[in-house]
Scaffold this motif. Sequence first.
Motif, mmCIF file in Angstrom:
data_model
loop_
_atom_site.group_PDB
_atom_site.id
_atom_site.type_symbol
_atom_site.label_atom_id
_atom_site.label_comp_id
_atom_site.label_asym_id
_atom_site.label_seq_id
_atom_site.Cartn_x
_atom_site.Cartn_y
_atom_site.Cartn_z
ATOM 1 N N PHE A 41 4.374 10.686 8.159
ATOM 2 C CA PHE A 41 3.906 11.545 8.951
ATOM 3 C C PHE A 41 2.740 12.516 8.363
ATOM 4 C CE2 PHE A 41 4.027 16.338 9.482
ATOM 5 C CZ PHE A 41 3.520 16.369 10.758
ATOM 6 N N ASN A 42 2.879 12.669 7.211
ATOM 7 C CA ASN A 42 1.972 13.396 6.419
ATOM 8 C C ASN A 42 0.674 12.651 6.393
ATOM 9 O OD1 ASN A 42 1.075 15.652 5.048
ATOM 10 N ND2 ASN A 42 2.008 14.989 3.188
ATOM 11 N N ARG A 43 0.808 11.261 6.294
ATOM 12 C CA ARG A 43 -0.496 10.382 6.159
ATOM 13 C C ARG A 43 -1.229 10.343 7.498
ATOM 14 N NH1 ARG A 43 2.430 5.937 3.496
ATOM 15 N NH2 ARG A 43 2.242 6.364 1.405
ATOM 16 N N ARG A 44 -0.543 10.443 8.557
ATOM 17 C CA ARG A 44 -1.030 10.156 9.952
ATOM 18 C C ARG A 44 -1.521 11.508 10.418
ATOM 19 N NH1 ARG A 44 3.493 7.154 13.713
ATOM 20 N NH2 ARG A 44 3.488 5.206 12.657
ATOM 21 N N LEU A 45 -1.109 12.478 9.964
ATOM 22 C CA LEU A 45 -1.551 13.890 10.342
ATOM 23 C C LEU A 45 -2.824 14.138 9.539
ATOM 24 C CD1 LEU A 45 -1.147 16.897 11.848
ATOM 25 C CD2 LEU A 45 -0.002 17.536 9.795
ATOM 26 N N LYS A 46 -3.065 13.850 8.307
ATOM 27 C CA LYS A 46 -4.061 14.202 7.498
ATOM 28 C C LYS A 46 -5.134 13.281 8.188
ATOM 29 C CE LYS A 46 -2.327 14.776 2.992
ATOM 30 N NZ LYS A 46 -2.127 14.149 1.482
ATOM 31 N N LYS A 47 -5.159 12.001 8.536
ATOM 32 C CA LYS A 47 -6.106 11.403 9.070
ATOM 33 C C LYS A 47 -6.549 12.116 10.504
ATOM 34 C CE LYS A 47 -4.753 6.705 7.544
ATOM 35 N NZ LYS A 47 -4.283 5.309 7.877
ATOM 36 N N ARG A 48 -5.618 12.682 11.160
ATOM 37 C CA ARG A 48 -5.932 13.158 12.502
ATOM 38 C C ARG A 48 -6.810 14.519 12.384
ATOM 39 N NH1 ARG A 48 -2.536 11.613 17.067
ATOM 40 N NH2 ARG A 48 -3.944 13.119 18.170
ATOM 41 N N LEU A 49 -6.268 15.178 11.246
ATOM 42 C CA LEU A 49 -6.984 16.507 11.022
ATOM 43 C C LEU A 49 -8.280 16.288 10.218
ATOM 44 C CD1 LEU A 49 -4.055 18.473 8.959
ATOM 45 C CD2 LEU A 49 -5.265 19.110 10.987
ATOM 46 N N ALA A 50 -8.554 15.132 9.615
ATOM 47 C CA ALA A 50 -10.046 14.822 9.042
ATOM 48 C C ALA A 50 -10.991 14.528 10.370
ATOM 49 C CB ALA A 50 -9.617 13.680 8.142
ATOM 50 N N THR A 51 -10.186 13.686 11.318
ATOM 51 C CA THR A 51 -10.957 13.100 12.516
ATOM 52 C C THR A 51 -11.361 14.540 13.397
ATOM 53 O OG1 THR A 51 -9.905 11.009 12.355
ATOM 54 C CG2 THR A 51 -11.053 11.722 14.427
ATOM 55 N N LYS A 52 -10.335 15.305 13.636
ATOM 56 C CA LYS A 52 -10.756 16.414 14.565
ATOM 57 C C LYS A 52 -11.400 17.461 13.986
ATOM 58 C CE LYS A 52 -8.612 19.312 18.030
ATOM 59 N NZ LYS A 52 -7.494 19.681 18.808
ATOM 60 N N TYR A 53 -10.980 17.840 12.780
ATOM 61 C CA TYR A 53 -11.340 19.293 12.140
ATOM 62 C C TYR A 53 -12.570 19.062 10.913
ATOM 63 C CZ TYR A 53 -8.150 21.914 14.702
ATOM 64 O OH TYR A 53 -7.458 22.500 15.664
ATOM 65 N N GLY A 54 -12.716 17.792 10.510
ATOM 66 C CA GLY A 54 -13.326 17.427 9.103
ATOM 67 C C GLY A 54 -12.840 18.032 7.894
ATOM 68 N N VAL A 55 -11.759 18.198 7.968
ATOM 69 C CA VAL A 55 -11.253 18.889 6.815
ATOM 70 C C VAL A 55 -11.132 17.764 5.611
ATOM 71 C CG1 VAL A 55 -9.789 20.547 7.818
ATOM 72 C CG2 VAL A 55 -8.538 18.238 7.194
ATOM 73 N N LYS A 56 -11.287 18.197 4.228
ATOM 74 C CA LYS A 56 -11.532 17.400 3.260
ATOM 75 C C LYS A 56 -10.163 17.359 2.447
ATOM 76 C CE LYS A 56 -16.175 16.364 3.364
ATOM 77 N NZ LYS A 56 -16.295 15.766 4.491
ATOM 78 N N LYS A 57 -9.812 18.721 2.133
ATOM 79 C CA LYS A 57 -8.587 18.767 1.308
ATOM 80 C C LYS A 57 -7.344 19.471 2.192
ATOM 81 C CE LYS A 57 -10.755 19.680 -2.903
ATOM 82 N NZ LYS A 57 -10.607 18.113 -3.511
ATOM 83 N N VAL A 58 -6.180 18.884 1.957
ATOM 84 C CA VAL A 58 -5.107 19.580 2.765
ATOM 85 C C VAL A 58 -4.029 19.770 1.869
ATOM 86 C CG1 VAL A 58 -3.403 18.911 4.483
ATOM 87 C CG2 VAL A 58 -5.698 17.943 4.632
ATOM 88 N N GLY A 59 -3.642 21.193 1.599
ATOM 89 C CA GLY A 59 -2.518 21.456 0.870
ATOM 90 C C GLY A 59 -1.473 21.667 1.711
ATOM 91 N N PHE A 60 -0.255 21.180 1.157
ATOM 92 C CA PHE A 60 1.153 21.089 1.956
ATOM 93 C C PHE A 60 2.248 21.188 1.260
ATOM 94 C CE2 PHE A 60 0.300 16.581 0.905
ATOM 95 C CZ PHE A 60 1.768 16.463 0.664
ATOM 96 N N ALA A 61 3.358 21.740 1.689
ATOM 97 C CA ALA A 61 4.629 21.757 1.174
ATOM 98 C C ALA A 61 5.697 21.641 2.182
ATOM 99 C CB ALA A 61 4.921 22.955 0.516
ATOM 100 N N TRP A 62 6.715 20.748 1.837
ATOM 101 C CA TRP A 62 7.868 20.473 2.881
ATOM 102 C C TRP A 62 8.967 20.555 2.407
ATOM 103 C CZ3 TRP A 62 10.676 16.159 1.648
ATOM 104 C CH2 TRP A 62 10.393 15.168 1.029
ATOM 105 N N CYS A 63 10.324 20.947 2.682
ATOM 106 C CA CYS A 63 11.798 20.636 2.575
ATOM 107 C C CYS A 63 12.319 20.020 3.468
ATOM 108 C CB CYS A 63 12.027 21.969 1.947
ATOM 109 S SG CYS A 63 12.589 23.175 3.004
#
Length: 164
Positions: A41-63
């Motif tokens: 999920f994290n990999r797929r979401l990062k790709k979509r965020l980079a495509t839509k918003y152009g983000v370079k760095k993504v910070g995250f935490a999950w439990c």
Amino acid sequence: MLKTMIGQALAMLTYYKRVTVIRFDLHQPINTANSKRITQFNRRLKKRLATKYGVKKVGFAWCREQEKAKAQHYHFVLMLDGRLVREAWGVNMLVSEVWQQMGGACWFPNRHYNLIRGELAELSKAVYHISYLTKARGKGYRSAQSKDYGASRLKLNMENYPPI
């Protein structure tokens, strides 16, 4: 875990003057023995965020949590460049699309935070809100090869350190 989450938020603030923090929950229909699903999920979401918003760095935490339900659920915190992402709505739609394509369901608390480097009030509110992820209840109901939590591994940008 709380120290890790705060550390990632502070690391993001060393890269960006503004950081948008979004918390959401991911529910799934079946129990899994490992954390591969959340990694995917994290990999797929990062790709979509980079495509839509152009983000370079993504910070995250999950439990991962599981109490009385048959399947575990995940609490997730996303930290993004606040210049590119100012509101949670569009990101929530991407999260929902990605997770539903993987067969899950999402829930979005009605709060997101716009952190600004040097301003502690909003940071303390965000930390209080996301500290819910670190509660002990619901943890430990997993196989040995699975994790209870995970986070990005962003390093501090020493040019803008300290961010507060």
